[in-house]
Design a protein around this motif. Structure first.
Motif, PDB file in Angstrom:
ATOM      1  N   THR A   1     -29.445 -11.902   0.548  1.00 32.22           N
ATOM      2  CA  THR A   1     -28.144 -12.464   0.233  1.00 32.22           C
ATOM      3  C   THR A   1     -28.085 -12.841  -1.239  1.00 32.22           C
ATOM      4  N   SER A   2     -26.987 -12.433  -1.884  1.00 33.62           N
ATOM      5  CA  SER A   2     -26.887 -12.592  -3.331  1.00 33.62           C
ATOM      6  C   SER A   2     -25.436 -12.853  -3.707  1.00 33.62           C
ATOM      7  N   GLY A   3     -25.186 -13.950  -4.389  1.00 35.73           N
ATOM      8  CA  GLY A   3     -23.817 -14.268  -4.759  1.00 35.73           C
ATOM      9  C   GLY A   3     -22.957 -14.413  -3.518  1.00 35.73           C
ATOM     10  N   LYS A   4     -21.849 -13.646  -3.460  1.00 38.03           N
ATOM     11  CA  LYS A   4     -20.942 -13.715  -2.303  1.00 38.03           C
ATOM     12  C   LYS A   4     -21.259 -12.622  -1.281  1.00 38.03           C
ATOM     13  N   GLU A   5     -22.399 -11.939  -1.469  1.00 33.54           N
ATOM     14  CA  GLU A   5     -22.761 -10.847  -0.570  1.00 33.54           C
ATOM     15  C   GLU A   5     -23.916 -11.241   0.346  1.00 33.54           C
ATOM     16  N   LEU A   6     -23.665 -11.092   1.639  1.00 31.99           N
ATOM     17  CA  LEU A   6     -24.673 -11.418   2.642  1.00 31.99           C
ATOM     18  C   LEU A   6     -25.468 -10.153   2.977  1.00 31.99           C
ATOM     19  N   GLY A   7     -26.770 -10.289   3.103  1.00 28.71           N
ATOM     20  CA  GLY A   7     -27.611  -9.137   3.426  1.00 28.71           C
ATOM     21  C   GLY A   7     -28.185  -9.249   4.834  1.00 28.71           C
TER      22      GLY A   7
END
Ligand SMILES: [Zn+2]
Ligand SMILES: [Zn+2]
Length: 249
Positions: A119-125
């Motif tokens: 997960t990075s910034g507004k992006e979920l992994g």
């Protein structure tokens, strides 16, 4: 001599740092991904904290999931998750395991070694691993073992699909992947609170409705008796209501 040793020491330390730090600079601590299954249900379903999704699919040689299965999985995600920034799938082959069966601890160790999407910034992994063997419990086709982590047992899936009189391989892959995803979305009652009682008392965190995707049999070889006409099961109304009440669509 002494200088060489010092250089070597410095180099080793640097190499050690970069190895454990292969996530993007602005990524959340890996600790975000070490929570229990269902803990990120609201983050996945809603756009409150994360507006896009990145799906990492890793597979051992020969066990890449079929395109039709992944397409079906992504369409389910698009239908249920609020991610206005979209969704992206990245694939990577990882080395084969020499073990016929893997325990959940061994799977988690492989994830730690190979996973690249966090997960990075507004992006979920989220992460899927397709192995070349089975699970310690031989009838299990897949598991969700953390808040963003799932494993599907490639050989067990292959052995039970695609042959004469067997279910289609892509449909079985999609069924199990989508069932495990349902656990990440908090079903049943592990992060998405139940709106009506529908938890199977005998099979924890599963739905009591036999034709629902979240019926317990969907992740074991018992599903083979429940896939009439090769259809991929869907969430029943009770499961859908839980997802919608927790920020989903
Ligand atoms: Zn399950
Ligand atoms: Zn259900």
């Amino acid at each position: 001599m002494r200088k060489t040793l010092l250089h070597l020491l410095v180099f080793t330390i640097l190499a050690g740092c970069s190895k454990s730090d292969n996530e993007p600079a602005n990524a959340l601590p890996v600790a975000y991904h070490n929570k229990g299954t269902g803990a990120s249900a609201h983050d996945l379903l809603s756009a409150d904290a994360y507006t896009s999704l990145k799906i990492e699919i890793q597979y051992m040689p020969g066990y890449r999931p079929q395109d039709a299965a992944v397409t079906h999985l992504v369409s389910l995600l698009n239908a249920r998750l609020n991610k206005p920034g979209g969704m992206q799938v990245v694939y990577r082959e990882v080395p084969a395991s020499d073990k016929e069966v893997l325990s959940v601890d061994e799977i988690a160790a492989l994830e730690k070694q190979y996973r690249t999407v966090y997960t990075s910034g507004k992006e979920l992994g989220i992460y899927f691993l397709f192995t070349n063997g089975g699970y310690t419990q031989s009838n299990v086709l897949g598991i969700a073992y953390r808040n963003t982590s799932m494993c599907l047992f490639g050989k067990t899936l292959h052995d039970n699909s695609g042959g004469v009189g067997q279910v289609s391989r892509s449909n079985l892959q999609a069924t199990v992947a989508e069932h495990e995803l349902g656990h990440l979305l908090g079903l049943v009652d592990i992060g998405s609170p139940m709106q009506t009682p529908h938890k199977d008392p005998d099979h924890g965190n599963h739905c009591s409705t036999q034709d629902c995707l979240m019926y317990y049999a969907s992740e074991t070889t018992a599903i083979l008796g429940f896939l009439p006409g090769n259809d991929i099961p869907v969430f029943d109304n009770a499961c859908l209501a839980d997802l919608q009440a927790n920020g989903g669509r």
